[in-house]
Design a protein around this motif. Sequence first.
Motif, PDB file in Angstrom:
ATOM      1  N   TYR A 180      -6.954   9.289  -8.294  1.00  0.00           N
ATOM      2  CA  TYR A 180      -8.054   8.459  -7.784  1.00  0.00           C
ATOM      3  C   TYR A 180      -7.515   7.314  -6.917  1.00  0.00           C
ATOM      4  CZ  TYR A 180     -11.992   5.229  -7.811  1.00  0.00           C
ATOM      5  OH  TYR A 180     -12.990   4.371  -7.446  1.00  0.00           O
ATOM      6  N   ILE A 181      -6.446   6.655  -7.416  1.00  0.00           N
ATOM      7  CA  ILE A 181      -5.845   5.555  -6.651  1.00  0.00           C
ATOM      8  C   ILE A 181      -5.258   6.064  -5.341  1.00  0.00           C
ATOM      9  CG2 ILE A 181      -4.024   3.798  -6.670  1.00  0.00           C
ATOM     10  CD1 ILE A 181      -4.449   3.550  -9.685  1.00  0.00           C
ATOM     11  N   THR A 234       0.826  -1.206   0.000  1.00  0.00           N
ATOM     12  CA  THR A 234       0.000   0.000   0.000  1.00  0.00           C
ATOM     13  C   THR A 234       0.863   1.259   0.000  1.00  0.00           C
ATOM     14  OG1 THR A 234      -1.693  -1.200   1.245  1.00  0.00           O
ATOM     15  CG2 THR A 234      -1.871   1.193   1.193  1.00  0.00           C
ATOM     16  N   CYS A 242       1.963   6.775  -6.897  1.00  0.00           N
ATOM     17  CA  CYS A 242       0.924   7.718  -7.321  1.00  0.00           C
ATOM     18  C   CYS A 242       1.367   9.167  -7.084  1.00  0.00           C
ATOM     19  CB  CYS A 242      -0.373   7.429  -6.581  1.00  0.00           C
ATOM     20  SG  CYS A 242      -1.159   5.878  -7.052  1.00  0.00           S
ATOM     21  N   GLY A 267      -6.283   8.574  -3.624  1.00  0.00           N
ATOM     22  CA  GLY A 267      -7.394   8.825  -2.695  1.00  0.00           C
ATOM     23  C   GLY A 267      -7.880   7.554  -2.024  1.00  0.00           C
ATOM     24  N   LEU A 268      -7.980   6.444  -2.805  1.00  0.00           N
ATOM     25  CA  LEU A 268      -8.390   5.167  -2.225  1.00  0.00           C
ATOM     26  C   LEU A 268      -7.384   4.679  -1.195  1.00  0.00           C
ATOM     27  CD1 LEU A 268      -9.700   3.280  -5.403  1.00  0.00           C
ATOM     28  CD2 LEU A 268     -11.061   4.404  -3.618  1.00  0.00           C
ATOM     29  N   ILE A 269      -6.093   4.834  -1.518  1.00  0.00           N
ATOM     30  CA  ILE A 269      -5.062   4.400  -0.589  1.00  0.00           C
ATOM     31  C   ILE A 269      -5.110   5.210   0.699  1.00  0.00           C
ATOM     32  CG2 ILE A 269      -2.556   4.299  -0.238  1.00  0.00           C
ATOM     33  CD1 ILE A 269      -2.300   3.640  -3.215  1.00  0.00           C
ATOM     34  N   THR A 270      -5.350   6.515   0.571  1.00  0.00           N
ATOM     35  CA  THR A 270      -5.431   7.380   1.764  1.00  0.00           C
ATOM     36  C   THR A 270      -6.588   6.966   2.661  1.00  0.00           C
ATOM     37  OG1 THR A 270      -4.514   9.205   0.469  1.00  0.00           O
ATOM     38  CG2 THR A 270      -5.599   9.761   2.538  1.00  0.00           C
ATOM     39  N   MET A 271      -7.750   6.636   2.075  1.00  0.00           N
ATOM     40  CA  MET A 271      -8.911   6.184   2.858  1.00  0.00           C
ATOM     41  C   MET A 271      -8.613   4.862   3.563  1.00  0.00           C
ATOM     42  SD  MET A 271     -12.076   7.161   0.340  1.00  0.00           S
ATOM     43  CE  MET A 271     -13.236   6.374   1.445  1.00  0.00           C
ATOM     44  N   ALA A 272      -7.933   3.978   2.850  1.00  0.00           N
ATOM     45  CA  ALA A 272      -7.607   2.670   3.455  1.00  0.00           C
ATOM     46  C   ALA A 272      -6.649   2.843   4.634  1.00  0.00           C
ATOM     47  CB  ALA A 272      -6.982   1.764   2.402  1.00  0.00           C
TER      48      ALA A 272
END
Length: 213
Positions: free
Chosen positions: A201-202, A162, A169, A204-209
């Motif tokens: 976009y990726i 991750t 990114c 952002g998903l990694i930050t949320m995870a």
Amino acid sequence: MHQQKRQPELVEGNLPVFVFPTELIFYADDQSTHKQVLTLYNPYEFALKFKVLCTTPNKYVVVDAAGAVKPQCCVDIVIRHRDVRSCHYGVIDKFRLQVSEQSQRKALGRKEVVATLLPSAKEQQKEDEEKRIKEHLTESLFFEQSFQPENRTVSSGPSLLTVFLGVVCIAALMLPTLGDVESLVPLYLHLSVNQKLVAAYILGLITMAILRT
């Protein structure tokens, strides 16, 4: 011609004997426990004779130590402890119940019942309670140790993959966009707007995870 049915011959010593309870506990400080009752059950279709034997007969009085039980009936056998002394605390004695058919002498079945004299019912309850607490603590410690590695894995933070994707990114967003002539970065490293949108976009998903772990 009709053949007569023969009743199967009972083998000596193999007949199950049903007695309750299978353990007698006498407490020196509680006179109500100095008298115990054994119940002998006869679930069979024939009557049984019984006899009660003891390894230390001088310590006990057995009321009706021999008798008979009708088919599908039961009988109570009263046992009294008559030698309540501290020298007998913790000593395990044994009673043996032998049963046989009324018309025969051989013992068809046997059942042993253990008897113990303890000093105090309160002390025994305290020991049982301490034993239960120790067992509970042991089980709790076992489950805690069993699930600890899994908990560590879950709460150990983001994985290396991750973090690596996040760095890639971020680097992609920092690279110049196609058409930027003044950049010193080689042209093959220039990314299109769509590629940067995908990287954003990726990321952002990694930050949320990462925030959820």
